[in-house]
Design a protein around this motif. Sequence first.
Motif, PDB file in Angstrom:
ATOM      1  N   HIS A  76       0.827  -1.222   0.000  1.00 62.82           N
ATOM      2  CA  HIS A  76       0.000   0.000   0.000  1.00 62.82           C
ATOM      3  C   HIS A  76       0.854   1.261   0.000  1.00 62.82           C
ATOM      4  CE1 HIS A  76      -3.765  -2.073   0.484  1.00 62.82           C
ATOM      5  NE2 HIS A  76      -3.190  -2.861   1.374  1.00 62.82           N
ATOM      6  N   GLY A  77       0.317   2.320  -0.571  1.00 57.48           N
ATOM      7  CA  GLY A  77       1.009   3.614  -0.528  1.00 57.48           C
ATOM      8  C   GLY A  77       0.901   4.328  -1.857  1.00 57.48           C
ATOM      9  N   GLN A  78       1.823   3.986  -2.761  1.00 58.25           N
ATOM     10  CA  GLN A  78       1.891   4.716  -4.041  1.00 58.25           C
ATOM     11  C   GLN A  78       0.600   4.627  -4.847  1.00 58.25           C
ATOM     12  OE1 GLN A  78       5.292   3.397  -6.253  1.00 58.25           O
ATOM     13  NE2 GLN A  78       6.704   4.586  -5.001  1.00 58.25           N
ATOM     14  N   MET A  79      -0.009   3.452  -4.821  1.00 57.66           N
ATOM     15  CA  MET A  79      -1.219   3.278  -5.652  1.00 57.66           C
ATOM     16  C   MET A  79      -2.365   4.144  -5.148  1.00 57.66           C
ATOM     17  SD  MET A  79      -1.135  -0.728  -6.733  1.00 57.66           S
ATOM     18  CE  MET A  79      -0.911  -1.427  -5.117  1.00 57.66           C
ATOM     19  N   GLU A  80      -2.568   4.151  -3.829  1.00 54.91           N
ATOM     20  CA  GLU A  80      -3.622   5.005  -3.265  1.00 54.91           C
ATOM     21  C   GLU A  80      -3.350   6.469  -3.617  1.00 54.91           C
ATOM     22  OE1 GLU A  80      -2.241   2.466  -1.665  1.00 54.91           O
ATOM     23  OE2 GLU A  80      -3.597   1.548  -0.205  1.00 54.91           O
ATOM     24  N   MET A  81      -2.077   6.895  -3.462  1.00 52.22           N
ATOM     25  CA  MET A  81      -1.739   8.306  -3.736  1.00 52.22           C
ATOM     26  C   MET A  81      -2.021   8.663  -5.197  1.00 52.22           C
ATOM     27  SD  MET A  81      -0.945   9.778  -0.993  1.00 52.22           S
ATOM     28  CE  MET A  81      -0.105   9.814   0.579  1.00 52.22           C
ATOM     29  N   GLU A  82      -1.737   7.742  -6.112  1.00 56.92           N
ATOM     30  CA  GLU A  82      -1.976   8.001  -7.534  1.00 56.92           C
ATOM     31  C   GLU A  82      -3.491   8.083  -7.807  1.00 56.92           C
ATOM     32  OE1 GLU A  82       0.368   8.793  -9.625  1.00 56.92           O
ATOM     33  OE2 GLU A  82      -1.074   8.999 -11.290  1.00 56.92           O
ATOM     34  N   LEU A  83      -4.248   7.215  -7.163  1.00 56.99           N
ATOM     35  CA  LEU A  83      -5.714   7.232  -7.360  1.00 56.99           C
ATOM     36  C   LEU A  83      -6.307   8.541  -6.839  1.00 56.99           C
ATOM     37  CD1 LEU A  83      -6.467   3.529  -6.372  1.00 56.99           C
ATOM     38  CD2 LEU A  83      -6.754   4.535  -8.637  1.00 56.99           C
ATOM     39  N   ILE A  84      -5.805   8.984  -5.699  1.00 55.39           N
ATOM     40  CA  ILE A  84      -6.308  10.240  -5.123  1.00 55.39           C
ATOM     41  C   ILE A  84      -5.977  11.394  -6.075  1.00 55.39           C
ATOM     42  CG2 ILE A  84      -6.151  11.847  -3.174  1.00 55.39           C
ATOM     43  CD1 ILE A  84      -5.303   9.281  -1.470  1.00 55.39           C
ATOM     44  N   LYS A  85      -4.738  11.394  -6.595  1.00 56.99           N
ATOM     45  CA  LYS A  85      -4.318  12.451  -7.529  1.00 56.99           C
ATOM     46  C   LYS A  85      -5.251  12.495  -8.734  1.00 56.99           C
ATOM     47  CE  LYS A  85      -0.389  12.765 -10.130  1.00 56.99           C
ATOM     48  NZ  LYS A  85       0.947  12.246 -10.357  1.00 56.99           N
ATOM     49  N   ARG A  86      -5.677  11.319  -9.196  1.00 58.08           N
ATOM     50  CA  ARG A  86      -6.527  11.251 -10.393  1.00 58.08           C
ATOM     51  C   ARG A  86      -8.024  11.290 -10.055  1.00 58.08           C
ATOM     52  NH1 ARG A  86      -3.779   7.825 -15.041  1.00 58.08           N
ATOM     53  NH2 ARG A  86      -1.627   7.703 -14.332  1.00 58.08           N
ATOM     54  N   ASN A  87      -8.359  11.491  -8.778  1.00 60.67           N
ATOM     55  CA  ASN A  87      -9.771  11.524  -8.328  1.00 60.67           C
ATOM     56  C   ASN A  87     -10.521  10.236  -8.649  1.00 60.67           C
ATOM     57  OD1 ASN A  87      -9.910  14.178  -7.206  1.00 60.67           O
ATOM     58  ND2 ASN A  87      -9.736  14.937  -9.319  1.00 60.67           N
ATOM     59  N   ILE A  88      -9.860   9.102  -8.511  1.00 63.52           N
ATOM     60  CA  ILE A  88     -10.531   7.817  -8.785  1.00 63.52           C
ATOM     61  C   ILE A  88     -10.875   7.160  -7.443  1.00 63.52           C
ATOM     62  CG2 ILE A  88     -10.317   5.524  -9.829  1.00 63.52           C
ATOM     63  CD1 ILE A  88      -8.346   6.745 -11.840  1.00 63.52           C
ATOM     64  N   PRO A  89     -12.162   6.920  -7.169  1.00 62.89           N
ATOM     65  CA  PRO A  89     -12.560   6.263  -5.922  1.00 62.89           C
ATOM     66  C   PRO A  89     -11.938   4.862  -5.818  1.00 62.89           C
ATOM     67  CG  PRO A  89     -14.466   7.201  -7.026  1.00 62.89           C
ATOM     68  CD  PRO A  89     -13.321   7.286  -7.989  1.00 62.89           C
ATOM     69  N   PHE A  90     -11.724   4.392  -4.592  1.00 60.42           N
ATOM     70  CA  PHE A  90     -11.161   3.043  -4.469  1.00 60.42           C
ATOM     71  C   PHE A  90     -11.745   2.264  -3.300  1.00 60.42           C
ATOM     72  CE2 PHE A  90      -8.081   5.934  -2.450  1.00 60.42           C
ATOM     73  CZ  PHE A  90      -7.840   5.335  -1.219  1.00 60.42           C
ATOM     74  N   PHE A  91     -11.751   0.948  -3.515  1.00 64.01           N
ATOM     75  CA  PHE A  91     -12.076  -0.033  -2.474  1.00 64.01           C
ATOM     76  C   PHE A  91     -10.752  -0.683  -2.115  1.00 64.01           C
ATOM     77  CE2 PHE A  91     -12.699  -4.250  -0.920  1.00 64.01           C
ATOM     78  CZ  PHE A  91     -13.898  -4.255  -0.231  1.00 64.01           C
ATOM     79  N   VAL A  92     -10.446  -0.752  -0.824  1.00 62.38           N
ATOM     80  CA  VAL A  92      -9.169  -1.347  -0.436  1.00 62.38           C
ATOM     81  C   VAL A  92      -9.411  -2.453   0.591  1.00 62.38           C
ATOM     82  CG1 VAL A  92      -8.750   0.546   1.215  1.00 62.38           C
ATOM     83  CG2 VAL A  92      -6.843  -0.835   0.458  1.00 62.38           C
ATOM     84  N   GLU A  93      -8.757  -3.599   0.359  1.00 60.16           N
ATOM     85  CA  GLU A  93      -8.880  -4.679   1.339  1.00 60.16           C
ATOM     86  C   GLU A  93      -8.135  -4.306   2.623  1.00 60.16           C
ATOM     87  OE1 GLU A  93     -10.389  -7.044   2.399  1.00 60.16           O
ATOM     88  OE2 GLU A  93     -11.613  -7.651   0.733  1.00 60.16           O
ATOM     89  N   LYS A  94      -8.674  -4.775   3.733  1.00 60.34           N
ATOM     90  CA  LYS A  94      -8.004  -4.588   5.017  1.00 60.34           C
ATOM     91  C   LYS A  94      -6.769  -5.462   5.047  1.00 60.34           C
ATOM     92  CE  LYS A  94      -8.076  -8.046   6.808  1.00 60.34           C
ATOM     93  NZ  LYS A  94      -7.510  -9.358   6.353  1.00 60.34           N
ATOM     94  N   PRO A  95      -5.749  -5.200   5.872  1.00 54.00           N
ATOM     95  CA  PRO A  95      -5.555  -3.962   6.609  1.00 54.00           C
ATOM     96  C   PRO A  95      -5.044  -2.861   5.672  1.00 54.00           C
ATOM     97  CG  PRO A  95      -3.651  -5.360   6.906  1.00 54.00           C
ATOM     98  CD  PRO A  95      -4.613  -6.137   6.048  1.00 54.00           C
ATOM     99  N   LEU A  96      -5.069  -1.605   6.165  1.00 55.50           N
ATOM    100  CA  LEU A  96      -4.677  -0.479   5.309  1.00 55.50           C
ATOM    101  C   LEU A  96      -3.181  -0.452   5.030  1.00 55.50           C
ATOM    102  CD1 LEU A  96      -6.857   2.378   6.844  1.00 55.50           C
ATOM    103  CD2 LEU A  96      -7.376   0.880   4.905  1.00 55.50           C
ATOM    104  N   GLY A  97      -2.409  -1.142   5.855  1.00 55.31           N
ATOM    105  CA  GLY A  97      -0.957  -1.147   5.646  1.00 55.31           C
ATOM    106  C   GLY A  97      -0.284  -2.021   6.683  1.00 55.31           C
ATOM    107  N   VAL A  98       1.038  -1.985   6.700  1.00 54.71           N
ATOM    108  CA  VAL A  98       1.813  -2.763   7.673  1.00 54.71           C
ATOM    109  C   VAL A  98       1.705  -2.136   9.059  1.00 54.71           C
ATOM    110  CG1 VAL A  98       4.174  -3.445   8.289  1.00 54.71           C
ATOM    111  CG2 VAL A  98       3.410  -3.601   5.926  1.00 54.71           C
TER     112      VAL A  98
END
Length: 322
Positions: A76-98
């Motif tokens: 997790h990390g870079q992909m979420e940031m790129e999606l936010i930059k592009r305004n693309i909603p996302f579903f993410v499996e738990k847990p959010l990170g390490v």
Amino acid sequence: MTITIGIVGTGNFSEKHARILAEMGDVNVKAFCGTSKQKADRIASEFSAKGYDNFDDMLDSTKLDAVYLCVPPMAHGQMEMELIKRNIPFFVEKPLGVDKEIPGAILAEVKKKSLLTSVGYHFRYSESVQRMKQVVGSQTIGMISGQWVGDMPGVYWWRNQDLSGGQFNEQTTHIVDILRYLAGEVDEVHAFFGNRIMHEKAESVTVADVGTVNLKFQNGIIANVSNACISPSGQSSVGVTVYTNQGNIDWKPTVLRMETGNDKATYNDTTDPYFIENQAFINALRTGDASLILSDYEDAFKTQQVTSAAVESAVSGRTIIL
Ligand SMILES: NC(=O)c1ccc[n+]([C@@H]2O[C@H](COP(=O)([O-])OP(=O)(O)OC[C@H]3O[C@@H](n4cnc5c(N)ncnc54)[C@H](O)[C@@H]3O)[C@@H](O)[C@H]2O)c1
């Protein structure tokens, strides 16, 4: 309106969500992104989708209404940031990170854009958990105990503390999340973790194989959540028991048993929480109404703070105040 989805990850849970989405009308799973083109193409071919081994390529070449991230904690990390930059909603499996560091940075960006998100705490969508929440809502909770005990999952990353964050972060997070859903916010965390069996039984194990964590909630409720990954294959004990002023309420995935005075009642789930969870997200994408989403990034981050505090407590030997 057809909703178009891209999925990252080519493992068990990418396939699980893709099958559910494919069953829904007007949802098109258009792209899969994996760590290799070969793996991505293999799963993509099952859904008449396109495979990618590069996340940006997938986003550049396909118009997607949302992306599902079904990857291990360390990815997790870079992909979420790129999606936010592009305004693309996302579903993410738990847990959010390490741990909570990268999720905290992601949350700050999610909030700036008010981006639609959903997190895979699927138990919240089960009838038995909904019923339990309704019942305890009219009672006074004294104490809760929860556990997640089972065998050690076979995937390489799970047994590595740096990649998964350990069992409390990776699996038992579901129990912590249910407790927060029932009892509110946690303000103190104290944990003991131990290494008893798996380090001698399996190779490259750096996660603790037993743990017990005490929680104090803001409203005075106290809880203990224990976990172990030492059981023989296929054996498990997962559940929550709530002790209230009116009796004992015992939940196991798919079944709720209640004993109050002389009354006993049992409720079994009749619906699939994973399906309802996906439906809630797709409905929000279609209508803009997020009210059916029971765990968004901001809420899930609070669960992440508790699981991270447990790891911090076990390492430092201190009680962590949130
Ligand atoms: N909600 C639930 O009940 C539930 C159940 C099982 C798994 N999960 C969660 O789903 C996530 C994935 O679990 P899984 O069982 O599918 O694991 P898995 O090991 O079967 O699959 C993980 C996939 O992610 C891919 N991957 C890893 N790093 C990547 C990266 N940087 N970019 C793109 N792809 C990457 C791997 O190649 C693999 O295809 C985990 O966080 C897990 O906790 C949730």
